[in-house]
Design a protein around this motif. Structure first.
Motif, mmCIF file in Angstrom:
data_model
loop_
_atom_site.group_PDB
_atom_site.id
_atom_site.type_symbol
_atom_site.label_atom_id
_atom_site.label_comp_id
_atom_site.label_asym_id
_atom_site.label_seq_id
_atom_site.Cartn_x
_atom_site.Cartn_y
_atom_site.Cartn_z
ATOM 1 N N ALA A 17 0.827 -1.209 0.000
ATOM 2 C CA ALA A 17 0.000 0.000 0.000
ATOM 3 C C ALA A 17 0.857 1.252 0.000
ATOM 4 C CB ALA A 17 -0.928 -0.011 1.211
ATOM 5 N N LEU A 18 1.890 1.290 0.839
ATOM 6 C CA LEU A 18 2.730 2.481 0.940
ATOM 7 C C LEU A 18 3.514 2.706 -0.343
ATOM 8 C CD1 LEU A 18 4.040 2.078 4.600
ATOM 9 C CD2 LEU A 18 2.243 3.600 3.780
ATOM 10 N N GLU A 19 4.054 1.643 -0.921
ATOM 11 C CA GLU A 19 4.825 1.786 -2.163
ATOM 12 C C GLU A 19 3.928 2.210 -3.315
ATOM 13 O OE1 GLU A 19 6.716 -1.959 -2.683
ATOM 14 O OE2 GLU A 19 8.045 -1.720 -0.937
ATOM 15 N N GLY A 20 2.745 1.605 -3.401
ATOM 16 C CA GLY A 20 1.832 1.971 -4.481
ATOM 17 C C GLY A 20 1.331 3.397 -4.358
ATOM 18 N N LEU A 21 1.026 3.818 -3.130
ATOM 19 C CA LEU A 21 0.560 5.184 -2.927
ATOM 20 C C LEU A 21 1.649 6.187 -3.281
ATOM 21 C CD1 LEU A 21 -1.799 6.911 -1.921
ATOM 22 C CD2 LEU A 21 -0.886 6.696 0.392
ATOM 23 N N ALA A 22 2.882 5.877 -2.907
ATOM 24 C CA ALA A 22 3.995 6.773 -3.248
ATOM 25 C C ALA A 22 4.164 6.882 -4.757
ATOM 26 C CB ALA A 22 5.275 6.266 -2.596
ATOM 27 N N ARG A 141 -0.016 7.675 14.602
ATOM 28 C CA ARG A 141 1.148 7.168 13.888
ATOM 29 C C ARG A 141 0.817 7.106 12.405
ATOM 30 N NH1 ARG A 141 3.863 1.319 14.965
ATOM 31 N NH2 ARG A 141 2.300 0.643 13.455
ATOM 32 N N VAL A 142 1.575 7.821 11.615
ATOM 33 C CA VAL A 142 1.368 7.847 10.175
ATOM 34 C C VAL A 142 2.613 7.293 9.500
ATOM 35 C CG1 VAL A 142 -0.214 9.792 10.367
ATOM 36 C CG2 VAL A 142 2.180 10.219 9.886
ATOM 37 N N GLU A 143 2.425 6.646 8.346
ATOM 38 C CA GLU A 143 3.519 5.968 7.678
ATOM 39 C C GLU A 143 3.518 6.289 6.193
ATOM 40 O OE1 GLU A 143 3.936 1.811 8.514
ATOM 41 O OE2 GLU A 143 3.086 2.018 10.527
ATOM 42 N N SER A 148 8.050 6.436 9.371
ATOM 43 C CA SER A 148 6.863 6.670 10.189
ATOM 44 C C SER A 148 7.123 7.819 11.147
ATOM 45 C CB SER A 148 6.494 5.405 10.968
ATOM 46 O OG SER A 148 7.503 5.081 11.901
ATOM 47 N N ARG A 149 6.046 8.435 11.609
ATOM 48 C CA ARG A 149 6.142 9.521 12.581
ATOM 49 C C ARG A 149 4.871 9.534 13.411
ATOM 50 N NH1 ARG A 149 3.930 14.782 10.387
ATOM 51 N NH2 ARG A 149 2.799 14.258 8.487
ATOM 52 N N GLU A 150 4.966 10.081 14.609
ATOM 53 C CA GLU A 150 3.799 10.251 15.460
ATOM 54 C C GLU A 150 3.440 11.731 15.524
ATOM 55 O OE1 GLU A 150 3.875 8.547 19.336
ATOM 56 O OE2 GLU A 150 3.577 6.512 18.581
ATOM 57 N N VAL A 151 2.186 12.020 15.278
ATOM 58 C CA VAL A 151 1.701 13.397 15.250
ATOM 59 C C VAL A 151 0.749 13.596 16.421
ATOM 60 C CG1 VAL A 151 0.569 15.179 13.886
ATOM 61 C CG2 VAL A 151 1.843 13.354 12.735
ATOM 62 N N TYR A 160 -10.957 22.479 8.689
ATOM 63 C CA TYR A 160 -12.127 21.674 8.364
ATOM 64 C C TYR A 160 -11.782 20.583 7.339
ATOM 65 C CZ TYR A 160 -16.949 20.556 7.091
ATOM 66 O OH TYR A 160 -18.129 19.907 6.863
ATOM 67 N N LEU A 161 -12.017 19.314 7.705
ATOM 68 C CA LEU A 161 -11.766 18.148 6.846
ATOM 69 C C LEU A 161 -10.328 18.078 6.339
ATOM 70 C CD1 LEU A 161 -15.052 18.008 4.698
ATOM 71 C CD2 LEU A 161 -14.619 17.026 6.956
ATOM 72 N N THR A 162 -9.407 18.625 7.086
ATOM 73 C CA THR A 162 -8.002 18.662 6.668
ATOM 74 C C THR A 162 -7.111 18.275 7.842
ATOM 75 O OG1 THR A 162 -8.493 20.464 5.127
ATOM 76 C CG2 THR A 162 -6.177 20.078 5.661
ATOM 77 N N THR A 163 -6.161 17.364 7.580
ATOM 78 C CA THR A 163 -5.237 16.921 8.613
ATOM 79 C C THR A 163 -3.798 17.146 8.156
ATOM 80 O OG1 THR A 163 -4.948 14.650 7.804
ATOM 81 C CG2 THR A 163 -6.873 15.094 9.206
ATOM 82 N N ALA A 164 -2.873 16.771 9.037
ATOM 83 C CA ALA A 164 -1.450 16.909 8.735
ATOM 84 C C ALA A 164 -0.922 15.761 7.888
ATOM 85 C CB ALA A 164 -0.652 16.998 10.037
ATOM 86 N N LEU A 165 -1.787 14.840 7.472
ATOM 87 C CA LEU A 165 -1.347 13.734 6.622
ATOM 88 C C LEU A 165 -0.862 14.256 5.276
ATOM 89 C CD1 LEU A 165 -4.163 11.089 7.209
ATOM 90 C CD2 LEU A 165 -1.715 10.694 7.586
ATOM 91 N N ALA A 166 0.329 13.833 4.868
ATOM 92 C CA ALA A 166 0.819 14.137 3.520
ATOM 93 C C ALA A 166 0.116 13.221 2.526
ATOM 94 C CB ALA A 166 2.332 13.951 3.455
ATOM 95 N N SER A 167 0.183 13.571 1.251
ATOM 96 C CA SER A 167 -0.567 12.829 0.237
ATOM 97 C C SER A 167 -0.091 11.395 0.071
ATOM 98 C CB SER A 167 -0.477 13.563 -1.109
ATOM 99 O OG SER A 167 0.873 13.763 -1.488
ATOM 100 N N ASP A 168 1.137 11.088 0.525
ATOM 101 C CA ASP A 168 1.647 9.720 0.403
ATOM 102 C C ASP A 168 1.668 8.997 1.744
ATOM 103 O OD1 ASP A 168 3.670 11.196 1.573
ATOM 104 O OD2 ASP A 168 5.286 10.214 0.474
ATOM 105 N N GLU A 169 0.975 9.532 2.750
ATOM 106 C CA GLU A 169 0.979 8.932 4.078
ATOM 107 C C GLU A 169 -0.356 8.270 4.396
ATOM 108 O OE1 GLU A 169 4.057 11.408 6.874
ATOM 109 O OE2 GLU A 169 2.109 12.345 6.473
ATOM 110 N N ILE A 170 -0.275 7.252 5.237
ATOM 111 C CA ILE A 170 -1.452 6.530 5.717
ATOM 112 C C ILE A 170 -1.445 6.560 7.242
ATOM 113 C CG2 ILE A 170 -2.586 4.279 5.869
ATOM 114 C CD1 ILE A 170 -1.450 3.614 3.122
#
Length: 312
Positions: A17-22, A141-143, A148-151, A160-170
């Motif tokens: 999943a992580l490789e494909g999303l990247a 924990r996002v990866e 990985s990192r903990e936010v 609103y409807l927005t988080t610190a997740l980057a577009s390639d993170e889960i």
């Protein structure tokens, strides 16, 4: 309405999943992650989002579905369903406010399919789990393929409807602190119908000494700003050190009026939501204090596992 056209992909492992999303992000595709789909599918049908690719994470269920004790915290996999939080004995004992809040989330069919990670990543400011994450100081924990990192929750919800997740993170795991000794928790909300999003909500945690005086407290509000709102300092700076009467709690929570500027919509205007926030905060603080006075030390020896699954 029908959703816009999109490609569908269901990876079978976290690494896949992580490789494909990247790869998708690198090629310029807009990918959207699907977990329970209880928020995403209506948004697709109303064409509020137009992803090129829908990445279905349900193939990762065995990896990301668990509730695991880790010292002073519970680690919960992002694909853990709402009903698991509602019924798990460790949640009920060690983070009781989650068990209190879960029946307020939609209806049984939604809680059977919706996931804790999906709710937090969707970041609706009226939703219960984002409110509790801020109240308790949960960590996400996002990866990605970059690591990985903990936010912390106060950085995770951006607007609103927005988080610190980057577009390639889960989002893969949520770390929930367990309730401290001599503490009580409470959540109060008001919705037009059971299962609807709350017009306003308040959640509180109170810790007391042996005499019942407040030694620490946290208070968070939902539905009154673009993200859940922490008003702990403004309220509990007036309550620490006392066994509060209703009048004292009421005076302390009046400070909320000057802190919130809710939006108006077809369901309620700004002033009504502001009044609700004050009232619900007063009730939540009172209920949490009463629970704290009666509380016993809930901490159990480390190593206790959950029937829902261990952390991989």
């Amino acid at each position: 309405m029908k959703p816009p056209p999109f490609r569908y992909w269901r990876p079978q492992s976290r690494a896949e999943a992580l490789e494909g999303l990247a790869d998708m992000v690198q090629q310029g595709y807009q990918a959207k992650v699907l977990a329970g789909g209880q928020s995403l599918m209506p948004m697709l049908n109303m064409r509020l989002t137009w992803p090129d690719v829908l990445v279905d994470l349900n193939g990762l269920g065995p990896e990301l579905t668990y509730i695991h004790r880790d010292g002073p915290a519970l680690r919960v996999g992002a694909l853990t369903r709402h009903y698991m939080l509602e019924t798990d004995p460790m949640i009920q004992r060690l983070v009781p406010i989650i068990a209190q809040a879960e029946p307020l989330i939609g209806h049984l069919a939604i809680r059977s399919r919706g996931t804790v990670g999906g709710s937090l990543a969707h970041a609706d400011p009226s939703a219960e789990l984002p409110l509790l994450a801020l109240l308790l100081g949960a960590r996400m924990r996002v990866e990605s393929v970059r690591g990985s990192r903990e936010v912390p929750s106060d950085e995770f919800f951006v607007t609103y409807l927005t988080t610190a997740l980057a577009s390639d993170e889960i989002l893969t795991e949520i770390v929930w602190p367990v309730i401290p000794p001599r503490s009580g928790q409470a959540i109060q909300e008001y919705a037009l119908r059971h299962g609807d999003f709350a017009l306003a909500a308040a959640a509180a945690q109170v810790t007391v000494d042996d005499d019942g005086a407040i030694v620490a407290g946290r208070l968070a509000l939902g539905g009154v700003s673009a993200t859940p709102l922490d008003v702990s300092h403004e309220v509990f700076s007036r309550l620490v050190g006392c066994q509060p009467e209703d009048q004292e709690i009421g005076q302390a929570t009046e400070a909320i009026r000057d802190l919130v500027d809710p939006m108006s919509d077809i369901h309620a205007d700004s002033e009504y939501r502001r009044e609700l926030a004050v009232t619900l905060a007063r009730r939540a603080v009172r209920e949490a204090w009463e629970a704290a006075v009666q509380a016993q030390d809930r901490l159990q020896p480390e190593g206790e596992g959950s029937q829902e699954g261990e952390r991989p």
